[in-house]
Design an enzyme around this catalytic site. Structure first.
Site, PDB file in Angstrom:
ATOM      1  N   PRO A   2       0.800  -1.219   0.000  1.00  0.00           N
ATOM      2  CA  PRO A   2       0.000   0.000   0.000  1.00  0.00           C
ATOM      3  C   PRO A   2       0.840   1.280   0.000  1.00  0.00           C
ATOM      4  O   PRO A   2       1.741   1.428   0.802  1.00  0.00           O
ATOM      5  CB  PRO A   2      -0.816  -0.117   1.288  1.00  0.00           C
ATOM      6  CG  PRO A   2      -0.076  -1.067   2.149  1.00  0.00           C
ATOM      7  CD  PRO A   2       0.693  -1.960   1.253  1.00  0.00           C
ATOM      8  N   GLU A   3       0.543   2.143  -0.918  1.00  0.00           N
ATOM      9  CA  GLU A   3       1.094   3.490  -0.887  1.00  0.00           C
ATOM     10  C   GLU A   3      -0.086   4.439  -0.693  1.00  0.00           C
ATOM     11  O   GLU A   3      -1.166   3.998  -0.337  1.00  0.00           O
ATOM     12  CB  GLU A   3       1.864   3.783  -2.181  1.00  0.00           C
ATOM     13  CG  GLU A   3       3.098   2.885  -2.300  1.00  0.00           C
ATOM     14  CD  GLU A   3       3.985   3.225  -3.483  1.00  0.00           C
ATOM     15  OE1 GLU A   3       3.984   4.381  -3.917  1.00  0.00           O
ATOM     16  OE2 GLU A   3       4.684   2.318  -3.971  1.00  0.00           O
ATOM     17  N   HIS A  92      -2.076 -14.669  10.856  1.00  0.00           N
ATOM     18  CA  HIS A  92      -1.397 -13.373  10.979  1.00  0.00           C
ATOM     19  C   HIS A  92      -2.342 -12.241  11.389  1.00  0.00           C
ATOM     20  O   HIS A  92      -2.059 -11.085  11.115  1.00  0.00           O
ATOM     21  CB  HIS A  92      -0.680 -12.982   9.685  1.00  0.00           C
ATOM     22  CG  HIS A  92       0.271 -14.015   9.203  1.00  0.00           C
ATOM     23  ND1 HIS A  92       1.305 -14.482   9.982  1.00  0.00           N
ATOM     24  CD2 HIS A  92       0.343 -14.705   8.050  1.00  0.00           C
ATOM     25  CE1 HIS A  92       1.968 -15.403   9.311  1.00  0.00           C
ATOM     26  NE2 HIS A  92       1.402 -15.568   8.142  1.00  0.00           N
ATOM     27  N   ARG A 111       3.902  -9.933   7.232  1.00  0.00           N
ATOM     28  CA  ARG A 111       5.333  -9.655   7.362  1.00  0.00           C
ATOM     29  C   ARG A 111       5.696  -8.785   8.557  1.00  0.00           C
ATOM     30  O   ARG A 111       6.855  -8.495   8.792  1.00  0.00           O
ATOM     31  CB  ARG A 111       5.870  -9.035   6.078  1.00  0.00           C
ATOM     32  CG  ARG A 111       6.738 -10.035   5.345  1.00  0.00           C
ATOM     33  CD  ARG A 111       7.314  -9.454   4.099  1.00  0.00           C
ATOM     34  NE  ARG A 111       6.412  -9.623   2.985  1.00  0.00           N
ATOM     35  CZ  ARG A 111       6.644  -9.140   1.772  1.00  0.00           C
ATOM     36  NH1 ARG A 111       7.707  -8.440   1.550  1.00  0.00           N
ATOM     37  NH2 ARG A 111       5.794  -9.356   0.813  1.00  0.00           N
TER      38      ARG A 111
END
Length: 272
Positions: A2-3, A92, A111
DNA sequence: CAAGACTCCTGTCAGC
DNA sequence: TGCTGACAGGAGTCTT
């Protein structure tokens, strides 16, 4: 990953679904992220609701009357809103926020580069936010601003664009895209840009980010909307991920290089 | 102060 | 088929 456009889209989705909804329970399944998830959210959030959900750079700000959750999605973070069907948390899943109306907000980050923080002060003064540069879609980000800023930096323009203190929210993908459209070589020193270059950079940055927003963001690897659906802008990249494919303007094969440990895509002919 | 290196982490994929 | 290693990368922090 995501940006700015992706975070903005998630932000809008969350705001539509969750603002004003009473929070009943918060669970931390796995506190290990970039920093530990603070336990105070377990007691601070229940009994309140989010008054607003906004974005600054790539940070999501979920504000209550008691304080604000500051969330960064890192590379693989997701914020998913679903019905609470009970059962085990997702793989996660770090944090779950349960709402009185039966919805759940899940923060999932495989991550663990993301962050889920809390502040009871003005989030704009938080140390992660207070030095951020202007939003690229705001009026504050203009040629004059950019020109006075680039003159002080000799680093490659691509690296410059990715530093949040200079301009907020432009990451690896959009940096490559913006430079292609501005016909600027990624290695060109920031300090060598002219005022006209800066004007062009401002214009194309806005254009690229707005187009990405309109397309629902770029879904590569892990990005998903707050309802789990995908964006479409990844199909509109001019250079990112197009190594060896012909430049859309001049047909020269798109080249790749490593710049500051980041893959960088450009057209060796068009970008000078 | 600027700029570069280093670091966190796990899923994916190429190569053998 | 299964193992191994490279790679992906935001951004804070540490080193030069």
């Amino acid at each position: 990953m995501p940006e700015l456009p992706e975070v903005e889209i998630i932000c809008r989705g969350l705001a539509t679904k969750l603002v004003g909804e009473p929070i009943v329970k918060v669970v931390i399944h796995e506190a290990n992220l970039r920093w530990r998830v603070p336990e105070i959210i377990l007691t601070a959030l229940p009994g309140t609701s989010f008054q607003s959900i906004t974005r600054r750079a790539k940070y999501l700000l979920l504000a209550t009357e008691k304080g604000t959750a500051i969330v960064h999605l890192g590379l693989t973070g997701r914020m998913i809103v679903t019905k609470n069907l009970g059962g085990k948390p997702s793989l996660h899943e770090h944090v779950t926020i349960n709402f009185k109306n039966g919805l759940q907000l899940k923060f999932i980050d495989s991550r663990k580069f993301g962050a889920f923080l809390w502040t009871d002060e003005d989030p704009a003064q938080h140390k992660l936010l207070k030095n951020l540069g202007p939003e690229p879609l705001s009026d504050e980000f203009d040629a004059a601003y950019l020109y006075q800023k680039v003159r002080r930096h000799k680093i490659a323009i691509k690296q410059f664009l990715m530093v949040g203190d200079n301009v907020a929210g432009i990451g690896n993908i959009y940096a490559s895209e913006v430079l292609f459209l501005a016909r600027l070589h990624p290695l060109k020193s920031a300090s060598e840009l002219s005022l006209d270059d800066c004007k062009l950079l401002v214009d194309v940055s806005r254009k690229v980010l707005k187009r990405a927003l309109a397309k629902g963001g770029s879904s590569i690897r892990d990005f998903a909307h707050s309802d789990g659906s995908a964006g479409d802008f990844q199909n509109c990249f001019h250079v990112y991920g197009r190594t060896g494919l012909p430049c859309l303007i001049c047909k020269t094969p798109i080249a790749t290089m490593r710049l500051n440990q980041r893959s960088t895509f450009y057209c060796p002919t068009c970008q000078k």
